[in-house]
Design a protein around this motif. Sequence first.
Motif, PDB file in Angstrom:
ATOM      1  N   MET A 161      13.825  -5.276   7.078  1.00 41.41           N
ATOM      2  CA  MET A 161      13.220  -5.788   5.855  1.00 41.41           C
ATOM      3  C   MET A 161      12.318  -6.994   6.161  1.00 41.41           C
ATOM      4  N   ARG A 162      12.643  -7.745   7.197  1.00 39.90           N
ATOM      5  CA  ARG A 162      11.830  -8.897   7.574  1.00 39.90           C
ATOM      6  C   ARG A 162      10.524  -8.458   8.231  1.00 39.90           C
ATOM      7  N   ILE A 163      10.578  -7.394   9.026  1.00 43.86           N
ATOM      8  CA  ILE A 163       9.407  -6.987   9.791  1.00 43.86           C
ATOM      9  C   ILE A 163       8.486  -6.062   8.992  1.00 43.86           C
ATOM     10  N   PHE A 164       9.032  -5.290   8.077  1.00 45.64           N
ATOM     11  CA  PHE A 164       8.216  -4.263   7.415  1.00 45.64           C
ATOM     12  C   PHE A 164       6.987  -4.831   6.708  1.00 45.64           C
ATOM     13  N   PRO A 165       7.037  -5.957   5.992  1.00 46.54           N
ATOM     14  CA  PRO A 165       5.806  -6.463   5.355  1.00 46.54           C
ATOM     15  C   PRO A 165       4.685  -6.709   6.343  1.00 46.54           C
ATOM     16  N   ARG A 166       5.012  -7.227   7.544  1.00 47.68           N
ATOM     17  CA  ARG A 166       3.965  -7.444   8.535  1.00 47.68           C
ATOM     18  C   ARG A 166       3.459  -6.118   9.091  1.00 47.68           C
ATOM     19  N   PHE A 167       4.380  -5.165   9.224  1.00 44.60           N
ATOM     20  CA  PHE A 167       3.957  -3.822   9.645  1.00 44.60           C
ATOM     21  C   PHE A 167       2.983  -3.216   8.626  1.00 44.60           C
ATOM     22  N   ALA A 168       3.337  -3.303   7.346  1.00 46.10           N
ATOM     23  CA  ALA A 168       2.465  -2.752   6.305  1.00 46.10           C
ATOM     24  C   ALA A 168       1.127  -3.469   6.284  1.00 46.10           C
ATOM     25  N   GLN A 169       1.153  -4.798   6.498  1.00 49.07           N
ATOM     26  CA  GLN A 169      -0.088  -5.550   6.522  1.00 49.07           C
ATOM     27  C   GLN A 169      -0.980  -5.095   7.672  1.00 49.07           C
ATOM     28  N   ARG A 170      -0.351  -4.836   8.793  1.00 51.73           N
ATOM     29  CA  ARG A 170      -1.139  -4.396   9.944  1.00 51.73           C
ATOM     30  C   ARG A 170      -1.719  -3.005   9.727  1.00 51.73           C
ATOM     31  N   MET A 171      -0.939  -2.123   9.118  1.00 50.32           N
ATOM     32  CA  MET A 171      -1.458  -0.795   8.815  1.00 50.32           C
ATOM     33  C   MET A 171      -2.643  -0.871   7.863  1.00 50.32           C
ATOM     34  N   GLU A 172      -2.533  -1.725   6.854  1.00 51.22           N
ATOM     35  CA  GLU A 172      -3.629  -1.853   5.892  1.00 51.22           C
ATOM     36  C   GLU A 172      -4.862  -2.449   6.550  1.00 51.22           C
ATOM     37  N   ALA A 173      -4.669  -3.362   7.507  1.00 51.57           N
ATOM     38  CA  ALA A 173      -5.814  -3.914   8.226  1.00 51.57           C
ATOM     39  C   ALA A 173      -6.516  -2.824   9.035  1.00 51.57           C
ATOM     40  N   LEU A 174      -5.725  -1.935   9.639  1.00 51.89           N
ATOM     41  CA  LEU A 174      -6.314  -0.828  10.398  1.00 51.89           C
ATOM     42  C   LEU A 174      -7.070   0.129   9.489  1.00 51.89           C
ATOM     43  N   LEU A 175      -6.572   0.313   8.271  1.00 46.69           N
ATOM     44  CA  LEU A 175      -7.160   1.273   7.346  1.00 46.69           C
ATOM     45  C   LEU A 175      -8.269   0.681   6.498  1.00 46.69           C
ATOM     46  N   HIS A 207      26.127  -8.202  -3.519  1.00 47.77           N
ATOM     47  CA  HIS A 207      25.024  -8.659  -4.356  1.00 47.77           C
ATOM     48  C   HIS A 207      24.118  -9.614  -3.602  1.00 47.77           C
ATOM     49  N   VAL A 208      24.684 -10.509  -2.805  1.00 48.00           N
ATOM     50  CA  VAL A 208      23.878 -11.485  -2.068  1.00 48.00           C
ATOM     51  C   VAL A 208      22.949 -10.778  -1.085  1.00 48.00           C
ATOM     52  N   VAL A 209      23.470  -9.782  -0.353  1.00 47.09           N
ATOM     53  CA  VAL A 209      22.642  -9.045   0.603  1.00 47.09           C
ATOM     54  C   VAL A 209      21.486  -8.357  -0.111  1.00 47.09           C
ATOM     55  N   ASN A 210      21.761  -7.724  -1.245  1.00 48.30           N
ATOM     56  CA  ASN A 210      20.697  -7.052  -2.002  1.00 48.30           C
ATOM     57  C   ASN A 210      19.694  -8.051  -2.552  1.00 48.30           C
ATOM     58  N   ILE A 211      20.183  -9.177  -3.056  1.00 49.89           N
ATOM     59  CA  ILE A 211      19.279 -10.178  -3.633  1.00 49.89           C
ATOM     60  C   ILE A 211      18.320 -10.699  -2.569  1.00 49.89           C
ATOM     61  N   GLU A 212      18.830 -11.071  -1.406  1.00 46.94           N
ATOM     62  CA  GLU A 212      17.987 -11.646  -0.368  1.00 46.94           C
ATOM     63  C   GLU A 212      16.972 -10.647   0.158  1.00 46.94           C
ATOM     64  N   ASN A 213      17.430  -9.436   0.425  1.00 42.13           N
ATOM     65  CA  ASN A 213      16.528  -8.453   1.038  1.00 42.13           C
ATOM     66  C   ASN A 213      15.484  -7.927   0.052  1.00 42.13           C
ATOM     67  N   MET A 214      15.909  -7.633  -1.185  1.00 44.14           N
ATOM     68  CA  MET A 214      14.947  -7.127  -2.161  1.00 44.14           C
ATOM     69  C   MET A 214      13.945  -8.211  -2.556  1.00 44.14           C
ATOM     70  N   HIS A 215      14.397  -9.469  -2.641  1.00 44.17           N
ATOM     71  CA  HIS A 215      13.472 -10.551  -2.956  1.00 44.17           C
ATOM     72  C   HIS A 215      12.474 -10.754  -1.811  1.00 44.17           C
ATOM     73  N   HIS A 216      12.964 -10.668  -0.588  1.00 46.09           N
ATOM     74  CA  HIS A 216      12.069 -10.830   0.560  1.00 46.09           C
ATOM     75  C   HIS A 216      11.038  -9.685   0.595  1.00 46.09           C
ATOM     76  N   PHE A 217      11.482  -8.452   0.379  1.00 42.65           N
ATOM     77  CA  PHE A 217      10.582  -7.296   0.381  1.00 42.65           C
ATOM     78  C   PHE A 217       9.495  -7.466  -0.675  1.00 42.65           C
ATOM     79  N   TYR A 218       9.895  -7.834  -1.888  1.00 46.00           N
ATOM     80  CA  TYR A 218       8.936  -7.939  -2.990  1.00 46.00           C
ATOM     81  C   TYR A 218       7.968  -9.111  -2.771  1.00 46.00           C
ATOM     82  N   SER A 219       8.496 -10.259  -2.437  1.00 48.35           N
ATOM     83  CA  SER A 219       7.646 -11.449  -2.337  1.00 48.35           C
ATOM     84  C   SER A 219       6.669 -11.347  -1.169  1.00 48.35           C
TER      85      SER A 219
END
Length: 1033
Positions: free
Chosen positions: A805-819, A864-876
Motif C-alpha cells: 500500500m505504501r509503494i503502489f501510489p508511486r508505482f501508479a505515478q510512474r506508470m502515468e508518467a510513462l503513459l 480497524h486501525v490497520v484498515n484506517i491507516e492503509n485505506m487513508h494512505h491509499f486515498y491520500s
Amino acid sequence: MAGRGTTNSMAPKAKDDPVRQQLIRALFSDSSSNTGETMLTYIKIYEEEKTSKEMKTFGGSSKKGGSADRNKLLSKPRYICMTVKGNGKVRLHKVKKTSATSYHIGRTWHLDEIKSIENVDAKRWNVIINRPYAWVSDDAEIKNDFLMMLLKVLRSNLKRLPALINIDEPALANQFNLAREAVVTSSTSRNHRVAPVPGNNGAAIANSTGSFVQDFDHRLSIQTERMKRTVPPSSGSLGSGTTPGATATGGASSPRTGSKLMEDNEPLDEVALMNLEELLYDMELANNEDGVALETRLMNELASLETANVYSIIESDDRIKDVMAELDKGIEELDDMDNWLFLYRQELDSMGDDIRQIESQNRGLQVQTSNQASLLRELENLLISITIPDRIIETLKKETLERENGVRKLEDAAAEVQDVLLSKYDEDVAGMSAVRGRMELYNFHCSNFAGRLSDFLRTKCQAQADQYLNDRQRTLAKGYVVMFGYEPIEKYFITYRGLIVWLREMDPRRFADLQMLFVNNMNRLYRKEIKEFFSVLITNHVAKLEKPDDSEFGNVPHLGSLRARGDVLLCDELFGSTYHGGLIARGGTAIRESLSSPSDLTGRIPWRRRSTREIHDPNANGRFNNGTMYESSRRIDVAQEEKLAVDEAFSQALSIMTSLAAREQNYLSDLFTLTKMMSMRMFINDKPPFSMQELETVRKPTLDVKSSKRLAQLMGILFDGLSVELNNFAETGYKNESVQCVGMLISVERTQKEFAESDQAFLITMLTQLRAKLVGMFEKYVEEQFKFIEEARNKTKRKGVLPFMRIFPRFAQRMEALLEGNEDTEARQLITAAYDKLVRVMFESTEAVAKETVDFDDKEQGSHVVNIENMHHFYSELRQRKVTNLENYMKYAKGSYESHLATYVRGVVRRSLLKLLDFFDGVEGLVKAKTSEDVGFHLTYNKQALRKVISQYPASVVRKDLQQLYRKVEKHFSSEEEEGLLQVAWRGIQEEFIRQHERFSRLIRECYPDAGVQMEFSMQELLGIFSEIAKSH
C-alpha cells in the motif's frame, strides 16, 4: 347437400328447394340492381373445429368405415354460396344458419383469394383461402358438381387458376355432361322438367324450371344478357337474328365488369353451348362425340357438297366444250414459244461463261502483281525491323560501365535490342529462316551483355561492401552511438537502375541473382553495424538498477532471499525500483519519501530526463566530409557520460532502426523497380524520378501482392539481425528493470501507428512480434507483483501501512508518467487492467492482514486501525498525485476508511463509558416501547439505579479514563507515515463523548424530570479535560 335434398345425380327444381329459397330470401333477394347479388348455386358442408394442421391430418387419413370418427370431429354445418353481382364479379360466401329461416354471412371471398383446391376423397375437400379449410359434404355427386361449376367459373374469370390437387378435370366434365344428358332424357321418369331450349326467335331460358345444373347455366345467361343490355353493341357483334346467348358471344363485354365471362378467342358461354347442343340434337348428332371426329365428318360433308355444285354447273351449259377446245390450242402454241426461248437461253449462257472466264483471268493477274509488290515491301520492312545497326552491337560489346555517359549509351543500345527481340510476329513470319537467324544472333549478343552487366555489378557490390567493412573510421565510441548508413553505395548503384530494368525483362534469372547478391552484401554491413550499435548503447548509456546496501535500503534483490532473511518487506522493490526508494531501519520504521508530482518523480531520477540538447561532436566533421551520413536522425541523443533509462534508449534505438529499414525498403523498390512494372523503352521515355530525400517518406501500400511479398523477403534477408537485437535489448531491459517493459511497449505501439498505413510489410510484421513479446513480459511482471504481495502479506508485521500500500501510489505515478501523451495506445488498456487486478488483490490482502492482526490488545480494534491507516494512505497519496484512472478505487478506499474510523471511535468510547452506555441504551429502548414517564417505575431503570450508575463516573474518573484512552489511541496510530490520523481519531472520540453526554442529559430530563439528578461531570468539565490533554501533547 348442395341445393337438393336427395342423393340423385341431379337436383330438384330450384323453386322446390326450400333451403335455396330461404337463402335467396334472407341474403340475395335484391338482385335487380348492379350492387345486388344473384345466387348461382350453393352446397352444404361440415367444417372441422380443429387447427389447420389437424385438418390436414384428418383429411389425409380418411378411410372407409371412418364416418363415426369423422362425425366426432365435424361439428360446424355451413353453406358455401356462389353468387354473381351486377358488375359480373363472382364471390363465395360462407353462411351460417342462425335459426329456422334466418341466415348470416360469416365470411366472403373473391375468386382470386383462392390459393389451392384439394380433392381428399369422395366427400372431403380442402381449400386454402388465406388459411386452410377442410370441408365435408353429404353426397359425393353434389360435391363433384359444385367443384366442376367452380372450376368453370374460375376459368372464365381468372387468368391464372389456383393450384388443383388430386382433381381429375376430364372425369368431372364427363360426369357433368352425363348429368346434363340425364336431365334431357330422363326428366319425366324423375318427375323433373327440362327448361325449353332457346329457338331462333332468341327466347330466354325459362326461369327455375331446369335441374340444378341448368338453373346455374340459366342464371349465368341471364346475368350475361343483363350485362349486354347495359352497353351498345360493338361493330364485331352478331346480327339480330341470333339468340341472346349467341349475341353475348360476339358482343364486347361491359367496361364496368371486373372480370369478363367471355372475351374474344375464348370458349363460348353457357347459353351458346346449349344452343349448339340443340343444333346437334336436331341434326341427330351425338353431343358426346369426339370433337376431332365431328370436325372431320363436317368437313367431308362440306367437300362433297362443293363437288356436287361444280359438276351441276358444268353439265348445265353446252358452250363449255368450245371453250375447252380453244384453251387446248392456246396451250400448244405456248409450248412452242417456250422451246424457242430455251434455245436462246442456252446460247446466252455459253457466251456469258466465256466472258466471265476472261475477266477472272485478268483479275488473277492483277492480284498476283499486287501481292508480289506487297510481299516485296513487307520483306523490306521486316528486314529493316529485325536489323540492328552494327554500332548498337559494338556498344553492347565494348562500351564502358564505369562512366555515367557510357551507361546512358548502353541504356539506349539495350533498348534497341529489346525492342527487336520483344517484337511480336505471326507464326509464319517467325518461322522464316532469316528471322530465326537474326533472332538467334541478337539473343546471343543480349546474353553476353547481360553476363557482362551482372559480373560488373557483382564485382562492384562486393568490393564496396569489403571496403566499408574494413573502414576503421566507421566505429562507435562512448557518447557517439550512430547508424552511419551507406548513401555512397546507394548513389552509385542507382545509376544502373535502367540497365537493371532491362536485365529483369531479358534475363530474369540473372536479375534474381543480382537482387540476392546486393541484399546479401548489404546484410554483411548492416548486421555488423546494428550489432555494434546496440552493444555500445547497452554497455555505456543504459542505466543499471542501483541495489543499495541491505542495512540502509529496503530493496531486496530476489524474493527468495526474503524468506531466508525474514526482513521487513517495507521495500521499493515492489512494482519496480524507483532507484531512490524509501529508507527503512532494520526495526521496520519507514522514512517516508514524498513525491508530490510526476515532475518530482522525473526530477529525482536524472537519467529519465528526455534530452533536447543539440549534438556537438568535435569529431563529427572529421569523420566523413563527403556528406554521406544523416547523423542528426540516426544518432542517439546522449552525452559521453550520460545514462538513459531503458525505455528511453529503446525508444530512440527503435526509431532509428525502423526509419533506416523503411528507407532501405524504399531504395530496394526504386533500384529494382519492384512496385512499377515497365520496359526499358518506357524507362527511357518516362524515367521515374529519384531523390535521396524522397527515400525518407512513408509510402502507401502497393496493389501488387507479388512485389510486396518479394520486398518483404528481401528485407527479411537484409535485416535478419535487427529483430534479434531488439528482442535482446527488450530482455536485457526487463532483467535490469522489469517495469521498463511498459515504456518499451509504448514505443513499439507508437511506431506501429506510424507504419500502419504503409507498404512496410517487413517492419509491420517485426513490430507485431516485438509487441507480443513485450506484452508477455508485462503480464509476467504483473504476475510477479501478485506473488510479492502474497509474500508481503504473509511476512509483514501486522501494524502500520503495509508495504504494497505504501509503494503502489508511486508505482501508479510512474506508470502515468510513462503513459503521458499516450492515452490512445493499447498499453493504456493493459495498465488499466493491471491496476484493477493489483488494487483488488491489495484490498483483499489488507482485509486479510487486518483480520489476522495480533499487535493490539483488542483484535477488533486492531483490524480497524490497520484498515484506517492503509485505506487513508491509499486515498491520500493517489489524490495527491492526481491519478484519475483510479478514481473509483480512491472512492472505495475513502468510504472504507471513514467506515472503519467511525466504528473504531464508537468502540473505544464504549470501553470508557460502558456502564453509562448500557444503562441509557436500555432507557432509550424503553422510551421507544413505552412512554418516558413509565421508565422511572421500571425496576432496572428507576431513580436509584440512575443515581448508582452516574455516581460511578465522576469528573476525576472520566479525566483518568480519557488520559489512558489518549495513550492507547496514540499507541494505535504511532505510524510516522500516517501521523495525522492520531489527531483525526482523537477529534472523532471527542465528538463522540460530547454527543453521548448530550444524549445522557436529554434522557435524564425526559425520563427523570423530578429526580433532581445530573451527570457527575458537566459539559464544561468534559471540554476542559480534552483541552488539558491536547495541551499536554
